[in-house]
Design a protein around this motif. Structure first.
Motif, short mmCIF file in Angstrom:
data_model
loop_
_atom_site.label_atom_id
_atom_site.label_comp_id
_atom_site.label_asym_id
_atom_site.label_seq_id
_atom_site.Cartn_x
_atom_site.Cartn_y
_atom_site.Cartn_z
N GLU A 116 0.63 -0.98 -0.20
CA GLU A 116 -0.08 -0.20 -0.02
C GLU A 116 0.69 1.33 0.03
OE1 GLU A 116 -3.83 -1.64 2.15
OE2 GLU A 116 -2.41 -0.81 3.46
N VAL A 117 2.18 1.24 0.90
CA VAL A 117 2.86 2.31 0.70
C VAL A 117 4.03 2.87 -0.61
CG1 VAL A 117 4.45 3.44 1.97
CG2 VAL A 117 3.34 2.32 3.20
N ALA A 118 4.06 1.67 -1.06
CA ALA A 118 4.35 1.29 -3.14
C ALA A 118 3.27 2.12 -3.93
CB ALA A 118 5.49 0.28 -2.70
N LYS A 119 2.53 1.72 -3.50
CA LYS A 119 0.77 1.89 -4.62
C LYS A 119 0.90 3.77 -4.47
CE LYS A 119 -3.63 1.79 -6.27
NZ LYS A 119 -4.77 -0.25 -6.10
N GLU A 120 0.90 3.82 -3.10
CA GLU A 120 1.07 5.66 -2.45
C GLU A 120 1.85 6.50 -3.78
OE1 GLU A 120 0.12 5.54 1.33
OE2 GLU A 120 -1.30 5.31 1.90
N ALA A 121 2.71 5.87 -2.75
CA ALA A 121 4.30 6.76 -3.90
C ALA A 121 4.48 6.72 -4.96
CB ALA A 121 5.55 6.53 -2.75
N GLY B 258 3.23 6.54 -8.19
CA GLY B 258 1.74 6.91 -9.09
C GLY B 258 1.79 6.05 -10.69
N LYS B 259 2.05 6.79 -11.33
CA LYS B 259 2.58 6.26 -12.59
C LYS B 259 3.30 5.69 -13.27
CE LYS B 259 -1.71 8.29 -14.30
NZ LYS B 259 -2.78 9.30 -15.57
N VAL B 260 3.61 4.02 -13.62
CA VAL B 260 4.42 3.77 -13.36
C VAL B 260 4.82 2.40 -14.58
CG1 VAL B 260 7.15 2.34 -12.79
CG2 VAL B 260 5.78 3.68 -11.06
N ARG B 261 5.47 2.81 -15.99
CA ARG B 261 4.91 2.40 -17.15
C ARG B 261 6.53 1.55 -16.97
NH1 ARG B 261 3.56 7.35 -21.71
NH2 ARG B 261 2.07 7.77 -20.45
N CYS B 262 5.58 -0.31 -17.15
CA CYS B 262 7.09 -1.60 -17.79
C CYS B 262 5.83 -2.27 -18.66
CB CYS B 262 7.06 -2.27 -16.26
SG CYS B 262 7.16 -0.82 -14.04
N ALA C 95 15.30 7.29 -15.90
CA ALA C 95 16.03 6.29 -14.89
C ALA C 95 14.84 6.29 -14.03
CB ALA C 95 17.66 6.86 -14.45
N ALA C 96 14.09 6.87 -13.30
CA ALA C 96 13.25 6.33 -12.04
C ALA C 96 11.94 5.28 -12.40
CB ALA C 96 12.76 8.34 -11.79
N ASN C 97 12.09 5.81 -13.78
CA ASN C 97 10.63 4.62 -14.71
C ASN C 97 12.07 3.07 -14.44
OD1 ASN C 97 8.03 4.61 -15.18
ND2 ASN C 97 9.64 3.57 -16.63
N VAL C 98 12.85 3.11 -14.72
CA VAL C 98 13.63 1.97 -14.93
C VAL C 98 13.58 1.74 -13.64
CG1 VAL C 98 15.40 1.04 -15.42
CG2 VAL C 98 14.17 2.83 -17.29
N LEU D 284 8.17 -3.07 -5.60
CA LEU D 284 8.23 -2.25 -3.79
C LEU D 284 9.05 -1.14 -4.35
CD1 LEU D 284 7.55 -5.71 -1.17
CD2 LEU D 284 6.08 -3.50 -2.34
N MET D 285 9.16 -1.38 -5.19
CA MET D 285 10.80 0.11 -5.58
C MET D 285 10.14 1.09 -5.66
SD MET D 285 13.95 -0.11 -5.27
CE MET D 285 14.36 -1.76 -5.66
N VAL D 286 10.78 2.63 -4.20
CA VAL D 286 10.46 3.38 -4.09
C VAL D 286 10.93 4.45 -4.77
CG1 VAL D 286 8.96 5.57 -2.59
CG2 VAL D 286 8.07 2.99 -2.76
N VAL D 287 11.47 5.45 -5.63
CA VAL D 287 11.84 6.73 -5.67
C VAL D 287 12.06 7.80 -4.79
CG1 VAL D 287 12.83 7.80 -7.64
CG2 VAL D 287 12.96 5.61 -8.09
N THR D 288 12.94 8.57 -4.64
CA THR D 288 13.20 9.39 -3.81
C THR D 288 14.10 10.13 -4.21
OG1 THR D 288 11.67 8.33 -1.99
CG2 THR D 288 12.96 10.51 -1.58
#
Length: 332
Positions: free
Chosen positions: A55-60, A62-66, A96-99, A106-110
């Protein structure tokens, strides 16, 4: 040899204590304070509510295209292999953030503002990098629990106790970027991966996999519990040999928490560190791999500073022109 170094800013413990004082005060505040001083119920509830890592990952995230797609041109077929799980120098910040986020759900970029290059930005805000790691479950904690955790961390640091910040099966990144606002591109990237317990690969198999991808190492150091491999090239993409004066000068950074150095004399440098388990030196506990193009990164840093200076000079000229047309005359 001229170098450019990233500077890592330390956290201030006193500031944390002040924050905890505020938290303690919040614990004692009456539940029904003035509406103007209370956060909205929706945002407050989200911040205070518990949540799973998913749930935390989904909130943080956003839209990720894989699978991730990149518009950055691929490297030439005869160029050194310079990517870490698809991230390579030259990619845009957003690519790079999207990759990175596509490497695990579960990977979250900050965006990271604590690690800065020592350059003059002339008041401009540029994205100099981002960190990424697995989302953790959000658990409600009192200020007393937070204080105890901070005290335990401080005692561990003062006693030089080693405390791992990752769990088996997790990974983390740090990606350095540089460029004028909106045009920042990757100049270095490093990733650390901890292998699942009971599924640890052998030290030799990890080294073989690295050699299969990056080729014969320029340097190969094996201390028994740690193996360090480096692939170094000059700015023209030529592999450095023992006869080169740059052989012992062009080194990289494998640790996502490490500082980065850039020199106009070196080209692509890939560095890997394989660390063995404590119980069996033949099994790998974790792997760090970092990549950078030092000459290109050095030019990006110095070129960005020049471009920002030019923008600042243009701003000053426009202000002078506007002042000549619109400014009030002094009363004499």
């Amino acid at each position: 040899m001229t170098t450019m170094t990233a500077r890592i800013g330390p956290q201030t413990f006193l500031l944390a204590l002040a924050l905890l004082s505020i938290l303690a005060a919040c614990d004692k505040a009456p539940p029904n304070g003035p509406a103007s001083t209370r956060p909205s119920q929706s945002s407050a509830a989200k911040a205070a509510s518990s949540a799973t890592a998913e749930e935390v990952a989904k909130e943080a995230r956003g839209k990720v295209r894989c699978p991730a797609k990149s518009r950055t041109p691929a490297r030439a077929s005869n160029a050194p292999v310079d990517d870490v799980v698809g991230v390579h120098p030259g990619m845009t910040f957003d690519e790079a953030a999207n990759v990175v986020m596509c490497t695990h759900d579960l990977m979250v970029v900050t965006a990271d503002t604590s690690r800065r290059f020592n350059i003059q930005t002339y008041g401009q805000t540029i994205r100099q990098g981002f960190s990424a790691r697995f989302a953790e479950p959000r658990v409600q904690k009192t200020s007393q629990q937070i204080m105890k955790e901070m005290q335990d961390d401080m005692l561990a640091r003062s006693g030089n106790a080693r405390r791992d910040d990752m769990k088996p099966g997790q990974a983390k990144w740090y990606v350095s970027t540089m460029g004028v606002p909106g045009e920042e591109r990757v100049i270095a990237a490093a990733r650390e991966e901890w292998f699942e317990e009971g599924r640890n690969p052998t030290m030799d198999s990890v080294a073989q996999a690295l050699a299969k991808k990056y080729g014969v190492p320029t340097h190969n150091q094996d201390s028994g519990s740690t193996r360090v491999l480096t692939w170094s090239y000059d700015p023209l993409g030529r592999r450095l040999t023992e006869t080169s004066p740059l052989y012992n000068q062009c080194r990289g950074t494998a640790d996502p928490d490490g500082a980065t150095n850039f020199s106009p004399d070196c080209g692509v440098v890939v560095m890997a560190m394989v660390v063995a388990t404590r119980e069996n030196p033949g099994l790998a506990r974790y792997l760090q791999v970092g990549t950078m193009d030092q000459a290109t990164g050095y030019e990006a840093i110095t070129g960005t500073e020049r471009a920002l200076q030019q923008l600042d000079e243009q701003r000053k000229v426009k202000e002078l022109e506007a002042a000549g047309k619109n400014a009030d005359a002094p009363q004499l």
